[in-house]
Write a protein that holds these residues in place. Structure first.
Motif, mmCIF file in Angstrom:
data_model
loop_
_atom_site.group_PDB
_atom_site.id
_atom_site.type_symbol
_atom_site.label_atom_id
_atom_site.label_comp_id
_atom_site.label_asym_id
_atom_site.label_seq_id
_atom_site.Cartn_x
_atom_site.Cartn_y
_atom_site.Cartn_z
ATOM 1 N N UNK A 429 33.952 64.456 8.031
ATOM 2 C CA UNK A 429 35.192 63.889 7.478
ATOM 3 C C UNK A 429 35.428 62.466 7.950
ATOM 4 N N UNK A 430 34.744 62.059 8.994
ATOM 5 C CA UNK A 430 34.879 60.696 9.518
ATOM 6 C C UNK A 430 33.972 59.695 8.804
ATOM 7 N N UNK A 431 33.232 60.126 7.796
ATOM 8 C CA UNK A 431 32.333 59.235 7.069
ATOM 9 C C UNK A 431 33.154 58.370 6.108
ATOM 10 N N UNK A 432 33.650 57.245 6.615
ATOM 11 C CA UNK A 432 34.528 56.372 5.826
ATOM 12 C C UNK A 432 34.030 54.928 5.925
ATOM 13 N N UNK A 433 32.958 54.599 5.220
ATOM 14 C CA UNK A 433 32.376 53.262 5.347
ATOM 15 C C UNK A 433 33.238 52.187 4.691
ATOM 16 N N UNK A 434 33.133 50.977 5.193
ATOM 17 C CA UNK A 434 33.904 49.860 4.651
ATOM 18 C C UNK A 434 33.514 49.526 3.216
ATOM 19 N N UNK A 435 32.381 50.037 2.758
ATOM 20 C CA UNK A 435 31.931 49.767 1.392
ATOM 21 C C UNK A 435 32.730 50.535 0.348
ATOM 22 N N UNK A 436 33.591 51.487 0.792
ATOM 23 C CA UNK A 436 34.359 52.316 -0.128
ATOM 24 C C UNK A 436 35.849 52.186 0.161
ATOM 25 N N UNK A 437 36.703 52.476 -0.843
ATOM 26 C CA UNK A 437 38.143 52.535 -0.567
ATOM 27 C C UNK A 437 38.440 53.666 0.413
ATOM 28 N N UNK A 438 39.588 53.560 1.081
ATOM 29 C CA UNK A 438 39.991 54.618 2.015
ATOM 30 C C UNK A 438 41.508 54.655 2.071
ATOM 31 N N UNK A 439 42.071 55.772 1.664
ATOM 32 C CA UNK A 439 43.515 55.939 1.715
ATOM 33 C C UNK A 439 43.849 57.407 1.648
ATOM 34 N N UNK A 440 45.134 57.739 1.712
ATOM 35 C CA UNK A 440 45.508 59.133 1.764
ATOM 36 C C UNK A 440 46.580 59.510 0.774
ATOM 37 N N UNK A 441 46.639 60.819 0.476
ATOM 38 C CA UNK A 441 47.679 61.393 -0.364
ATOM 39 C C UNK A 441 48.625 62.211 0.505
ATOM 40 N N UNK A 442 49.724 62.617 -0.082
ATOM 41 C CA UNK A 442 50.677 63.448 0.648
ATOM 42 C C UNK A 442 51.189 62.735 1.883
ATOM 43 N N UNK A 443 51.164 63.433 3.011
ATOM 44 C CA UNK A 443 51.661 62.834 4.251
ATOM 45 C C UNK A 443 50.623 61.959 4.932
ATOM 46 N N UNK A 444 49.506 61.712 4.268
ATOM 47 C CA UNK A 444 48.471 60.846 4.841
ATOM 48 C C UNK A 444 48.588 59.390 4.366
ATOM 49 N N UNK A 445 49.499 59.110 3.472
ATOM 50 C CA UNK A 445 49.631 57.734 3.001
ATOM 51 C C UNK A 445 50.452 57.671 1.738
ATOM 52 N N UNK A 446 50.430 56.500 1.090
ATOM 53 C CA UNK A 446 51.188 56.341 -0.152
ATOM 54 C C UNK A 446 50.325 55.725 -1.252
ATOM 55 N N UNK A 447 49.050 56.174 -1.279
ATOM 56 C CA UNK A 447 48.129 55.822 -2.356
ATOM 57 C C UNK A 447 47.836 54.328 -2.427
ATOM 58 N N UNK A 448 47.943 53.648 -1.321
ATOM 59 C CA UNK A 448 47.477 52.266 -1.214
ATOM 60 C C UNK A 448 46.146 52.311 -0.475
ATOM 61 N N UNK A 449 45.027 52.327 -1.165
ATOM 62 C CA UNK A 449 43.758 52.461 -0.437
ATOM 63 C C UNK A 449 43.462 51.257 0.433
ATOM 64 N N UNK A 450 43.100 51.527 1.672
ATOM 65 C CA UNK A 450 42.569 50.478 2.523
ATOM 66 C C UNK A 450 41.084 50.356 2.250
ATOM 67 N N UNK A 451 40.362 49.761 3.166
ATOM 68 C CA UNK A 451 38.932 49.616 2.949
ATOM 69 C C UNK A 451 38.647 48.768 1.729
ATOM 70 N N UNK A 452 37.637 49.148 0.970
ATOM 71 C CA UNK A 452 37.220 48.378 -0.194
ATOM 72 C C UNK A 452 38.317 48.343 -1.253
#
Length: 472
Positions: A429-452
């Motif tokens: 689950x920690x496989x989150x490379x900078x080459x891809x977007x990264x963000x969360x749904x629900x209580x993990x974020x507000x759909x603003x992807x970080x990363x790429x």
């Protein structure tokens, strides 16, 4: 130490040796950075994208030259193993490659061919941005959004975690001179400073990485009086790995152990739940115990250490709550708090693995929705694919999930039904490379992807349309 009272200066103790005090840090007056950022906004916005990119390329070289110094700083200040710290320092360099590529793609002016009149779509700088960084990745998770906003033409104020102020100050000292005055600044302090900066109308964008209560509270409070202010949240996770009956159990166990123990479990995308097909539960449990065995606490500056200390005493107390016996729960690894390791005092703990009697028992327990932010793994048996999906989605977080299977059909089925923004097949689950977007749904974020692609949220879109042949 707690920064709730926002003292004018403070010292942090290295979490791996409480006698090793770091240099004194002085708080920053909010108005100093706010005024400087506001004064710099127009000039930086009018700077060409090519010049902004060139300045970031200069920063890339400087950061590359200081990788080891920055890595040692992170290790000393938060206790992350040095091998992980070096990876974080290296990511600062590669992040600029991805960010400049995104800037050239997403900030480029567009000329629609199907508009009724000659038209252009361009991207305007928004104004001063505030980046509130976390302690666990004090450089990488501050550097990513800072880079995007700088490329978009927005001055940046970096407010680092008060648990990682020294290495953040070093990073800022390398970055700031490469930009015009007021374009990149650091503001040291705690909660009161963060709130002052957030609510100031001169700040037009906020990127916050941290806890769910703090992030959700900020979003509600800030956007109510000022809905034009953009707020991007990267919050927590209660991430699950789903192990199906056809999975490579050895690989699955190794990936789960790694994702649960990296950074001592202090990652938003760490694995904390494993939903295992009941038919393979005994074998998987045996493999997981073996895979976790190499993760024993050690001095983080040593190359061989794979599990450093937790960051502070509060983290240890939160970890202790997972060690409390619960009806029907067995401990495959009981967990333990160590007063010292190798003769050094610190916030050291062992991995803890809890085996639950059923998915319904786990979901009904209030702890199923708590983020321990430490190396705690809950192993939960499930009787079917649908039971695994129900158990997964019963938790309000939606950051990362891993599915271990040899069947593409099964992976696609889970991908279509799991409430998670990042889903991986046979990867941690920690496989989150900078080459891809990264963000969360629900209580993990507000759909603003970080990363790429984060830069898409760093500028305002503007449409220009003109009557045919009306301008010369």
């Amino acid at each position: 130490m707690s920064m709730a009272a926002d003292p004018k200066s403070w010292r942090n103790a290295n979490p791996a040796d409480l006698s090793d005090l770091l240099p004194e840090v002085h708080a920053t007056p909010a108005e100093t950075v706010l005024a400087a950022a506001a004064a710099a906004a127009e000039g930086w916005a009018e700077t060409s994208l090519s010049e902004r990119i060139q300045r970031l390329r200069s920063a890339q070289k400087i950061l590359q030259d200081h990788q080891e110094e920055l890595a040692q700083g992170v290790c000393r200040e938060i206790g992350k193993p040095i091998t992980e710290c070096r990876a974080e320092a290296a990511a600062l360099v590669t992040k600029i490659d991805f960010a400049t590529s995104d800037a050239e793609r997403f900030l480029a002016e567009e000329k629609p061919v199907d508009a009724p009149n000659p038209s252009r779509i361009r991207h305007r700088s928004r104004g001063p941005s505030l980046v509130i960084g976390p302690f666990n990745w004090p450089l990488h998770l501050s550097h990513g959004p800072s880079t995007a906003h700088l490329l978009a033409g927005n001055p940046v104020i970096l407010k680092p975690s008060p648990m990682a102020p020294v290495v953040s100050a070093k990073y800022a000292a390398l970055m700031s001179p490469l930009f015009p005055p007021g374009v990149f600044q650091i503001a040291q302090g705690g909660t009161e400073l963060a709130r002052t900066l957030c609510f100031d109308r001169r700040v037009r964008s906020i990127v916050f990485t941290g806890s769910v209560p703090a992030g959700r509270g900020l979003l509600a409070e800030i956007t109510a009086p000022d809905p034009t202010k953009d707020v991007a949240l990267e919050l927590g996770g209660k991430n699950a790995s789903i192990v199906l009956a056809d999975a490579d159990l050895v690989r699955a166990a190794q990936m789960v152990a790694e994702a649960a123990c990296l950074t001592s479990g202090q990652r938003c995308n760490a694995t904390s739940r494993v939903l295992v097909d009941a038919k393979v539960l005994p074998m998987f449990s045996k493999e997981l115990a073996a895979a976790v065995a190499p993760f024993r606490p050690g001095w983080p500056a040593e190359e061989k250490t794979r599990l450093g200390p937790l960051v502070n005493a509060s983290s240890v107390e939160r970890y202790r709550t997972a060690l409390t016996p619960t009806a029907g729960v067995k401990f495959l690894e009981p967990g333990k708090v160590h007063e010292q390791v190798g003769g050094r005092r610190g916030y050291y703990v062992d991995p803890c693995i809890r085996l639950w009697p059923s998915s319904s028992a786990f979901v009904a327990d209030p702890g199923s929705k708590l983020e321990f932010f430490s190396p705690v793994i809950d192993v939960v048996p499930v009787e079917s694919h649908e039971a695994a999906i129900i158990a997964h989605n019963a938790v309000p977080f939606g950051l990362s999930a891993s599915v271990f299977t040899t069947s593409r059909k099964s992976f696609e089925h889970f991908s279509n039904h799991l409430h998670a923004a990042n889903i991986y097949a046979n990867l941690p689950t920690t496989m989150s490379p900078s080459a891809l977007p990264f963000g969360g749904w629900g209580e993990s974020g507000n759909r603003h992807p970080g990363g790429r692609g984060l830069i898409r949220f760093a500028a305002d879109e503007q449409v220009l349309q003109e009557a045919p042949d009306s301008l010369s």
